[in-house]
Motif scaffolding. Structure first.
Motif, PDB file in Angstrom:
ATOM      1  N   PHE A 128       0.819  -1.203   0.000  1.00 53.83           N
ATOM      2  CA  PHE A 128       0.000   0.000   0.000  1.00 53.83           C
ATOM      3  C   PHE A 128       0.857   1.258   0.000  1.00 53.83           C
ATOM      4  O   PHE A 128       1.769   1.373   0.801  1.00 53.83           O
TER       5      PHE A 128
ATOM      6  N   HIS B 290      -5.787  -6.999  -3.139  1.00 57.67           N
ATOM      7  CA  HIS B 290      -4.927  -6.903  -1.951  1.00 57.67           C
ATOM      8  C   HIS B 290      -4.882  -5.472  -1.400  1.00 57.67           C
ATOM      9  O   HIS B 290      -4.877  -5.287  -0.181  1.00 57.67           O
TER      10      HIS B 290
ATOM     11  N   GLN C 124      -7.970  -5.048   0.606  1.00 61.91           N
ATOM     12  CA  GLN C 124      -7.829  -5.785   1.865  1.00 61.91           C
ATOM     13  C   GLN C 124      -6.951  -5.007   2.843  1.00 61.91           C
ATOM     14  O   GLN C 124      -7.266  -4.915   4.038  1.00 61.91           O
ATOM     15  N   GLN C 125      -5.869  -4.456   2.339  1.00 59.95           N
ATOM     16  CA  GLN C 125      -4.954  -3.697   3.189  1.00 59.95           C
ATOM     17  C   GLN C 125      -5.646  -2.479   3.783  1.00 59.95           C
ATOM     18  O   GLN C 125      -5.481  -2.190   4.980  1.00 59.95           O
TER      19      GLN C 125
ATOM     20  N   VAL D 265      -3.927  -1.354   6.914  1.00 56.80           N
ATOM     21  CA  VAL D 265      -2.605  -1.682   6.373  1.00 56.80           C
ATOM     22  C   VAL D 265      -1.767  -2.520   7.331  1.00 56.80           C
ATOM     23  O   VAL D 265      -1.446  -3.663   7.038  1.00 56.80           O
TER      24      VAL D 265
ATOM     25  N   PHE E  80      -3.209  -5.867   8.207  1.00 58.92           N
ATOM     26  CA  PHE E  80      -3.164  -6.783   7.068  1.00 58.92           C
ATOM     27  C   PHE E  80      -1.852  -7.562   7.089  1.00 58.92           C
ATOM     28  O   PHE E  80      -1.845  -8.793   6.996  1.00 58.92           O
ATOM     29  N   TYR E  81      -0.737  -6.848   7.203  1.00 61.36           N
ATOM     30  CA  TYR E  81       0.569  -7.511   7.189  1.00 61.36           C
ATOM     31  C   TYR E  81       0.750  -8.430   8.396  1.00 61.36           C
ATOM     32  O   TYR E  81       1.328  -9.509   8.278  1.00 61.36           O
TER      33      TYR E  81
ATOM     34  N   TYR F  59      -1.574 -11.456   7.710  1.00 62.20           N
ATOM     35  CA  TYR F  59      -1.023 -12.184   6.566  1.00 62.20           C
ATOM     36  C   TYR F  59       0.145 -13.050   7.032  1.00 62.20           C
ATOM     37  O   TYR F  59       0.214 -14.245   6.714  1.00 62.20           O
TER      38      TYR F  59
END
Length: 105
Positions: A17, A40, A43-44, A49, A52-53, A56
């Motif tokens: 992002f 993606h 989603q982020q 953000v 998400f990471y 993930y």
């Protein structure tokens, strides 16, 4: 943005992002790859953000422990399942429900 480092790892594209990175410039014109990465990005945004990471990575590690296979672990991540399943529907993001990735757990 083109990055040859992605090609070294056999990665065609990546969403970080707010950017979509591609390994070769001609991939910028691949509508399916770009749609996958745009999914993606959505989603982020929904996960603010950083979460998400975090999710993930945790989901990848969980599946890696369960499956003992990096590729299968990657393909088992709910974010990836949604993106792969919906990547050919170029209108998907117009009708995509909020947090639609939950459906793919």
């Amino acid at each position: 943005m083109q990055l040859s480092v992605l090609a070294r790892f056999s990665i065609r594209g990546m969403a970080i992002f707010p950017f979509i990175l591609v390994s070769r410039s001609e991939l910028k014109k691949d509508p399916i790859l770009i749609n996958h990465e745009k999914i993606h990005l959505r989603q982020q945004l929904e996960m603010l953000v950083v979460f998400f990471y975090l999710f993930y990575t945790l989901e990848f590690l969980y599946h890696l422990l369960m499956l003992n296979d990096k590729n299968q672990a990657y393909l088992s991540i709910s974010f990836e399942k949604e993106a792969y399943y919906q990547e050919t529907d170029l209108g998907y993001l117009k009708t995509r429900p909020f947090w639609a990735f939950r459906k793919y757990y």
